[in-house]
Write a protein that holds these residues in place. Sequence first.
Motif, PDB file in Angstrom:
ATOM      1  N   HIS A  21       6.253  -1.644  -8.540  1.00  0.00           N
ATOM      2  CA  HIS A  21       6.679  -0.601  -9.680  1.00  0.00           C
ATOM      3  C   HIS A  21       5.593   0.478  -9.061  1.00  0.00           C
ATOM      4  N   LEU A  22       6.133   1.610  -9.564  1.00  0.00           N
ATOM      5  CA  LEU A  22       5.170   2.653  -8.920  1.00  0.00           C
ATOM      6  C   LEU A  22       3.990   2.813 -10.210  1.00  0.00           C
ATOM      7  N   ARG A  23       4.061   2.027 -11.368  1.00  0.00           N
ATOM      8  CA  ARG A  23       2.651   1.892 -12.091  1.00  0.00           C
ATOM      9  C   ARG A  23       3.032   0.518 -12.749  1.00  0.00           C
ATOM     10  N   PRO A  24       2.012   0.075 -13.349  1.00  0.00           N
ATOM     11  CA  PRO A  24       1.986  -1.189 -13.729  1.00  0.00           C
ATOM     12  C   PRO A  24       3.165  -1.456 -14.987  1.00  0.00           C
ATOM     13  N   PRO A  25       3.958  -2.352 -14.990  1.00  0.00           N
ATOM     14  CA  PRO A  25       5.044  -2.605 -15.844  1.00  0.00           C
ATOM     15  C   PRO A  25       4.716  -2.651 -17.514  1.00  0.00           C
ATOM     16  N   ARG A  77       0.669  -0.964  -0.034  1.00  0.00           N
ATOM     17  CA  ARG A  77      -0.059  -0.137   0.126  1.00  0.00           C
ATOM     18  C   ARG A  77       0.757   1.404   0.104  1.00  0.00           C
ATOM     19  N   ARG A  78       0.348   2.449  -0.646  1.00  0.00           N
ATOM     20  CA  ARG A  78       0.817   3.699  -0.615  1.00  0.00           C
ATOM     21  C   ARG A  78      -0.305   4.586  -0.674  1.00  0.00           C
ATOM     22  N   GLU A  79       0.087   5.901  -0.517  1.00  0.00           N
ATOM     23  CA  GLU A  79      -0.823   7.173  -0.457  1.00  0.00           C
ATOM     24  C   GLU A  79      -1.112   7.401  -1.995  1.00  0.00           C
ATOM     25  N   GLY A  98      -4.779   6.596  -8.500  1.00  0.00           N
ATOM     26  CA  GLY A  98      -5.318   6.447  -7.174  1.00  0.00           C
ATOM     27  C   GLY A  98      -5.655   5.213  -6.390  1.00  0.00           C
ATOM     28  N   GLU A  99      -5.111   4.318  -7.086  1.00  0.00           N
ATOM     29  CA  GLU A  99      -5.416   2.928  -6.650  1.00  0.00           C
ATOM     30  C   GLU A  99      -4.818   2.481  -5.185  1.00  0.00           C
ATOM     31  N   GLY A 100      -3.828   3.339  -4.953  1.00  0.00           N
ATOM     32  CA  GLY A 100      -3.164   3.038  -3.623  1.00  0.00           C
ATOM     33  C   GLY A 100      -2.147   1.769  -3.379  1.00  0.00           C
ATOM     34  N   ILE A 101      -1.680   1.389  -4.532  1.00  0.00           N
ATOM     35  CA  ILE A 101      -0.844   0.452  -4.304  1.00  0.00           C
ATOM     36  C   ILE A 101       0.533   0.250  -5.291  1.00  0.00           C
ATOM     37  N   TYR A 102       1.769  -0.386  -4.892  1.00  0.00           N
ATOM     38  CA  TYR A 102       2.683  -0.650  -5.893  1.00  0.00           C
ATOM     39  C   TYR A 102       2.274  -1.720  -6.598  1.00  0.00           C
TER      40      TYR A 102
END
Length: 389
Positions: free
Chosen positions: A49-53, A19-21, A26-30
């Motif tokens: 990853h910060l975003r889907p690879p 989880r992340r802010e 806005g999905e709140g996950i790595y």
Amino acid sequence: MASYMRLGSIPRKRHIAHRREGGYRGEGIYYEEVVTTAGFGRAYSICYHLRPPTRVRKVEAAGTVNIETASEPVLRHHHVKTKDLKPAGNVITGRVPLFVNDDVIMSRCRPAQAQTELYRNGAADEVIFVHQGKGILHSMFGLLPFKPFDYIVIPHCTTYRVEFESGVQPDLLVFEARGNIVVPARYLNPDGQIRLGAPYSERDFHGPREIATVDREQDTTILIKDESRLTRYTLADHPFDVVGWDGMVYPFTFNADDFEPITGTVHQPPPIHQTFDAPGFVICTFAPRMLDTHPDAIKVPYAHSNVQADEVLYYVRGHFGSRRGVEESSLTLHPRGIPHGPHPGTIVNSRSMTRTDELAVMMDTIKPLALTRQALEMDDPQYPYSWLE
Ligand SMILES: [Fe+2]
């Protein structure tokens, strides 16, 4: 494979939300990416990853890598001199293939330019032996520093960029292995640890030193090689957006000067120099070492017929006790089917020596190697006769 390592931020268990802010949409996950070997059956790593690879914007053909093999009418020894190889291309495009078979491509590379585009080999593990040069290998696993005489082992599908420090012309020997580069099984105990008495230990292997997350949502291209085909992918963001990872698949270095040679009272056979194992071939390090101590020992290798193996030696540094005429950056190929051995005079010359300062890298292949056109252009056709005088 390297031993287990972790870097950066990972969740408590596999396959649960990290989880992340806020975050992507806005999905709140790595976003988890599992990088495996041998399907899902062998070593793997899990990256976040910060975003889907998987966000691909464009896929384009980028040509092919054509290897021109030379036709050889006779079976013979070769001495390929690469000392005067001209710098060209970059660490990827500047590779000059020399010896090839189905399992491995061995190239020399003296890059003239910086690598500006990310690269990924989708069909091979790569080993870059650094004869000269120093720098950083950038990948989603973080920053991996390297220095002269390092083997940089880069698993299949590692997207990377090599950055060299300025001031020294980089000089590289590159292996592309269709299978996985691993520590020889006989060096491992049943618990998976490198045995006492093996020529190195886990402390000699160095993974990425730090995570270097690139948070950049802008088009980024990757040149992907699979076999001879090149494809250019444009991703919608930078693939090095990893905040943490763990596992046993990642690029690492091993320095040839950390190889602990095994010596005896009489000559020890080449397998004691083995450093890496791969399907179809091995990589060995001939490191500086004490010579044999028996009062009657012959301190250079015995003549040998490599039945069912082709043997390539790359001469890196120092004086090569069993050879005459070879120089730094020379490569010799002693193929299956015919014997080779020390050059005349080298047995007597070595009698008073107690150690050797030579450093050489050897590749032994099971399948025969073909020479490329470029290798044949740098070959000394007189070499097969060099044992006469
Ligand atoms: Fe040999």
